[in-house]
Design a protein around this motif. Structure first.
Motif, PDB file in Angstrom:
ATOM      1  N   ASP A   1       0.832  -1.210   0.000  1.00 21.42           N
ATOM      2  CA  ASP A   1       0.000   0.000   0.000  1.00 21.42           C
ATOM      3  C   ASP A   1       0.865   1.258   0.000  1.00 21.42           C
ATOM      4  O   ASP A   1       0.561   2.230  -0.690  1.00 21.42           O
ATOM      5  N   SER A   2       1.950   1.231   0.793  1.00 25.32           N
ATOM      6  CA  SER A   2       2.823   2.415   0.855  1.00 25.32           C
ATOM      7  C   SER A   2       3.466   2.675  -0.507  1.00 25.32           C
ATOM      8  O   SER A   2       3.539   3.822  -0.956  1.00 25.32           O
ATOM      9  N   LEU A   3       3.918   1.611  -1.146  1.00 28.60           N
ATOM     10  CA  LEU A   3       4.539   1.788  -2.463  1.00 28.60           C
ATOM     11  C   LEU A   3       3.518   2.354  -3.451  1.00 28.60           C
ATOM     12  O   LEU A   3       3.788   3.320  -4.167  1.00 28.60           O
ATOM     13  N   LEU A   4       2.327   1.751  -3.458  1.00 24.66           N
ATOM     14  CA  LEU A   4       1.324   2.138  -4.461  1.00 24.66           C
ATOM     15  C   LEU A   4       0.753   3.538  -4.216  1.00 24.66           C
ATOM     16  O   LEU A   4       0.189   4.137  -5.122  1.00 24.66           O
ATOM     17  N   SER A   5       0.905   4.028  -2.988  1.00 23.17           N
ATOM     18  CA  SER A   5       0.366   5.374  -2.717  1.00 23.17           C
ATOM     19  C   SER A   5       1.348   6.464  -3.150  1.00 23.17           C
ATOM     20  O   SER A   5       1.013   7.644  -3.120  1.00 23.17           O
ATOM     21  N   GLN A   6       2.546   6.077  -3.561  1.00 28.34           N
ATOM     22  CA  GLN A   6       3.526   7.092  -3.996  1.00 28.34           C
ATOM     23  C   GLN A   6       3.115   7.623  -5.372  1.00 28.34           C
ATOM     24  O   GLN A   6       2.740   6.839  -6.252  1.00 28.34           O
ATOM     25  N   ASP A   7       3.202   8.960  -5.529  1.00 25.65           N
ATOM     26  CA  ASP A   7       2.580   9.539  -6.733  1.00 25.65           C
ATOM     27  C   ASP A   7       3.356   9.311  -8.036  1.00 25.65           C
ATOM     28  O   ASP A   7       2.859   9.638  -9.108  1.00 25.65           O
ATOM     29  N   ASP A   8       4.549   8.735  -7.943  1.00 24.55           N
ATOM     30  CA  ASP A   8       5.254   8.429  -9.200  1.00 24.55           C
ATOM     31  C   ASP A   8       5.116   6.950  -9.590  1.00 24.55           C
ATOM     32  O   ASP A   8       5.693   6.500 -10.574  1.00 24.55           O
ATOM     33  N   ILE A   9       4.336   6.212  -8.801  1.00 26.76           N
ATOM     34  CA  ILE A   9       4.167   4.782  -9.082  1.00 26.76           C
ATOM     35  C   ILE A   9       2.793   4.544  -9.682  1.00 26.76           C
ATOM     36  O   ILE A   9       1.783   5.016  -9.159  1.00 26.76           O
ATOM     37  N   LYS A  10       2.778   3.786 -10.795  1.00 28.42           N
ATOM     38  CA  LYS A  10       1.488   3.457 -11.406  1.00 28.42           C
ATOM     39  C   LYS A  10       1.317   1.937 -11.349  1.00 28.42           C
ATOM     40  O   LYS A  10       2.214   1.195 -11.779  1.00 28.42           O
ATOM     41  N   LEU A  11       0.175   1.513 -10.828  1.00 29.89           N
ATOM     42  CA  LEU A  11      -0.081   0.064 -10.766  1.00 29.89           C
ATOM     43  C   LEU A  11      -0.610  -0.408 -12.119  1.00 29.89           C
ATOM     44  O   LEU A  11      -1.587   0.121 -12.640  1.00 29.89           O
ATOM     45  N   ILE A  12       0.047  -1.415 -12.668  1.00 29.38           N
ATOM     46  CA  ILE A  12      -0.389  -1.965 -13.961  1.00 29.38           C
ATOM     47  C   ILE A  12      -1.210  -3.233 -13.723  1.00 29.38           C
ATOM     48  O   ILE A  12      -2.220  -3.472 -14.362  1.00 29.38           O
ATOM     49  N   ARG A  13      -0.744  -4.059 -12.775  1.00 28.53           N
ATOM     50  CA  ARG A  13      -1.459  -5.326 -12.525  1.00 28.53           C
ATOM     51  C   ARG A  13      -1.164  -5.793 -11.115  1.00 28.53           C
ATOM     52  O   ARG A  13      -0.054  -5.615 -10.616  1.00 28.53           O
ATOM     53  N   ARG A  14      -2.168  -6.362 -10.485  1.00 31.11           N
ATOM     54  CA  ARG A  14      -1.974  -6.881  -9.136  1.00 31.11           C
ATOM     55  C   ARG A  14      -2.527  -8.303  -9.099  1.00 31.11           C
ATOM     56  O   ARG A  14      -3.645  -8.542  -9.542  1.00 31.11           O
ATOM     57  N   LYS A  15      -1.711  -9.258  -8.610  1.00 25.49           N
ATOM     58  CA  LYS A  15      -2.214 -10.628  -8.457  1.00 25.49           C
ATOM     59  C   LYS A  15      -1.940 -11.038  -7.020  1.00 25.49           C
ATOM     60  O   LYS A  15      -0.772 -11.077  -6.601  1.00 25.49           O
ATOM     61  N   ASP A  16      -2.997 -11.319  -6.285  1.00 25.14           N
ATOM     62  CA  ASP A  16      -2.820 -11.672  -4.881  1.00 25.14           C
ATOM     63  C   ASP A  16      -2.896 -13.190  -4.708  1.00 25.14           C
ATOM     64  O   ASP A  16      -3.963 -13.761  -4.546  1.00 25.14           O
ATOM     65  N   TYR A  17      -1.718 -13.810  -4.780  1.00 23.02           N
ATOM     66  CA  TYR A  17      -1.659 -15.267  -4.589  1.00 23.02           C
ATOM     67  C   TYR A  17      -1.548 -15.628  -3.104  1.00 23.02           C
ATOM     68  O   TYR A  17      -1.247 -16.766  -2.770  1.00 23.02           O
ATOM     69  N   ILE A  18      -1.760 -14.625  -2.205  1.00 23.96           N
ATOM     70  CA  ILE A  18      -1.817 -14.963  -0.779  1.00 23.96           C
ATOM     71  C   ILE A  18      -3.288 -15.221  -0.454  1.00 23.96           C
ATOM     72  O   ILE A  18      -3.637 -16.255   0.114  1.00 23.96           O
ATOM     73  N   LYS A  19      -4.137 -14.288  -0.902  1.00 21.90           N
ATOM     74  CA  LYS A  19      -5.576 -14.484  -0.687  1.00 21.90           C
ATOM     75  C   LYS A  19      -6.108 -15.588  -1.611  1.00 21.90           C
ATOM     76  O   LYS A  19      -7.027 -16.313  -1.253  1.00 21.90           O
ATOM     77  N   ASN A  20      -5.524 -15.695  -2.807  1.00 24.01           N
ATOM     78  CA  ASN A  20      -5.944 -16.744  -3.760  1.00 24.01           C
ATOM     79  C   ASN A  20      -4.723 -17.539  -4.206  1.00 24.01           C
ATOM     80  O   ASN A  20      -4.194 -17.317  -5.305  1.00 24.01           O
ATOM     81  N   PRO A  21      -4.270 -18.487  -3.350  1.00 28.37           N
ATOM     82  CA  PRO A  21      -3.049 -19.243  -3.698  1.00 28.37           C
ATOM     83  C   PRO A  21      -3.234 -20.048  -4.983  1.00 28.37           C
ATOM     84  O   PRO A  21      -4.353 -20.422  -5.325  1.00 28.37           O
ATOM     85  N   LYS A  22      -2.132 -20.301  -5.684  1.00 23.78           N
ATOM     86  CA  LYS A  22      -2.200 -21.148  -6.878  1.00 23.78           C
ATOM     87  C   LYS A  22      -2.509 -22.582  -6.449  1.00 23.78           C
ATOM     88  O   LYS A  22      -2.222 -22.961  -5.307  1.00 23.78           O
ATOM     89  N   SER A  23      -3.025 -23.376  -7.375  1.00 24.06           N
ATOM     90  CA  SER A  23      -3.440 -24.733  -6.985  1.00 24.06           C
ATOM     91  C   SER A  23      -2.261 -25.555  -6.463  1.00 24.06           C
ATOM     92  O   SER A  23      -2.424 -26.440  -5.625  1.00 24.06           O
ATOM     93  N   GLY A  24      -1.051 -25.252  -6.929  1.00 26.10           N
ATOM     94  CA  GLY A  24       0.120 -25.998  -6.462  1.00 26.10           C
ATOM     95  C   GLY A  24       0.586 -25.569  -5.086  1.00 26.10           C
ATOM     96  O   GLY A  24       1.488 -26.174  -4.505  1.00 26.10           O
ATOM     97  N   GLY A  25       0.003 -24.483  -4.547  1.00 32.36           N
ATOM     98  CA  GLY A  25       0.365 -24.044  -3.199  1.00 32.36           C
ATOM     99  C   GLY A  25       1.132 -22.731  -3.173  1.00 32.36           C
ATOM    100  O   GLY A  25       1.427 -22.211  -2.095  1.00 32.36           O
ATOM    101  N   TYR A  26       1.466 -22.195  -4.363  1.00 37.28           N
ATOM    102  CA  TYR A  26       2.280 -20.964  -4.411  1.00 37.28           C
ATOM    103  C   TYR A  26       1.545 -19.768  -3.807  1.00 37.28           C
ATOM    104  O   TYR A  26       0.382 -19.527  -4.097  1.00 37.28           O
ATOM    105  N   ARG A  27       2.239 -19.022  -2.950  1.00 34.93           N
ATOM    106  CA  ARG A  27       1.689 -17.805  -2.335  1.00 34.93           C
ATOM    107  C   ARG A  27       2.673 -16.654  -2.456  1.00 34.93           C
ATOM    108  O   ARG A  27       3.870 -16.847  -2.225  1.00 34.93           O
ATOM    109  N   SER A  28       2.201 -15.507  -2.793  1.00 36.23           N
ATOM    110  CA  SER A  28       2.980 -14.255  -2.862  1.00 36.23           C
ATOM    111  C   SER A  28       2.034 -13.180  -3.355  1.00 36.23           C
ATOM    112  O   SER A  28       1.021 -13.494  -3.973  1.00 36.23           O
ATOM    113  N   LEU A  29       2.387 -11.930  -3.112  1.00 30.28           N
ATOM    114  CA  LEU A  29       1.624 -10.832  -3.697  1.00 30.28           C
ATOM    115  C   LEU A  29       2.460 -10.287  -4.857  1.00 30.28           C
ATOM    116  O   LEU A  29       3.627  -9.947  -4.662  1.00 30.28           O
TER     117      LEU A  29
END
Ligand code: 0O2
Length: 238
Positions: A126-154
């Motif tokens: 959140d801190s990174l994304l709130s910086q005014d020179d940063i633009k979010l292009i894509r976000r994948k939340d594999y912590i809330k929605n882990p991959k079927s193999g078990g992979y987790r990360s944001l």
């Protein structure tokens, strides 16, 4: 033909394709003609990595002053290898121009931020994304929605400006945020993914074991975070 033979056959076809296609005179000419632009291209990504890494170091520093602890355990950075970039260009059918590669491949620059607690991941993101020179292009939340193999990360794909002598460029960087446990798991699983010729039954058994480990380590992450929050709340009441 069993699964392993099919895999070996496909890998052989891919290697033949790389040798005869991507290592063709046409491709080698492209590389030679673009030697200087290519060096420049990768250098822009290295600059973008520096910008993002600095932003996380600054946040870590501020956290340590304000809360007397560092949310970031480690930061790893990497530029995608030429081999892996070429494979992606080929697999995604991307035209062989630097513009098309820059436009369509998001993970040439990678920054991996390893944290102690899950909460820290979201706070830092959140801190990174709130910086005014940063633009979010894509976000994948594999912590809330882990991959079927078990992979987790944001995963965040962000665009960050880099300031050159006479121009400003917006570069894409893939940021992966994960806990120490998620990182430990992902490195082990990565070894399995790139291992060839494992018998099918063995592969299935190890994959199931890994899913089990991912679930257990996720529970451990949750418990450690709860204990940590509990300790913090005790400190506040003292
Ligand atoms: P490497 O060698 O780490 O660079 P994309 O094609 O990248 O736009 P994709 O594949 O949907 O879209 O991206 P995603 O799901 O965000 O994952 C990209 C990266 O996340 C991978 O990069 C890995 O680093 C990591 N990752 C994703 N899934 C897994 C997984 O199941 N296990 C492990 N260990 N890592 C994973 P690369 O390019 O595959 O590899």
């Amino acid at each position: 033909m069993d699964f392993n033979h099919i895999n070996t056959y496909i890998n052989q076809l891919q290697d033949d394709f790389i040798r005869n296609g991507l290592m063709s005179d046409e491709f080698l000419d492209f590389m030679n003609e673009n030697k200087l632009p290519m060096d420049q291209f990768f250098s822009y990504y290295r600059c973008a990595i520096m910008e993002i890494e600095t932003k996380f170091n600054v946040l870590n520093e501020q956290f340590s002053l304000r809360y007397d602890r560092n949310p970031i355990e480690s930061i790893k950075t990497r530029i995608k290898s030429m081999d892996s970039l070429i494979r992606k260009v080929r697999d995604k059918n991307i035209p062989l121009t630097l513009e098309a590669i820059e436009e369509n491949i998001y993970d040439i620059a990678g920054v991996r931020v390893v944290c102690s607690f899950i909460d820290d991941i979201y706070t830092l993101a959140d801190s990174l994304l709130s910086q005014d020179d940063i633009k979010l292009i894509r976000r994948k939340d594999y912590i809330k929605n882990p991959k079927s193999g078990g992979y987790r990360s944001l995963h965040l794909i962000v665009e960050v400006p880099i300031f050159l002598q006479n121009e400003k460029r917006h570069m894409k960087v893939e940021v992966q945020l994960r806990t120490i446990a998620m990182d430990f798991w992902a490195s082990l699983e990565h070894k399995l993914r790139y291992k060839k010729n494992i018998p099918e039954a063995e592969l299935k058994a190890i994959s199931e074991d890994l899913i089990d480990c991912a679930n257990q380590s996720s529970k451990l992450d949750e418990r450690m975070m709860e204990i940590h929050n509990h300790i913090l709340s005790l400190e506040r009441t003292q």
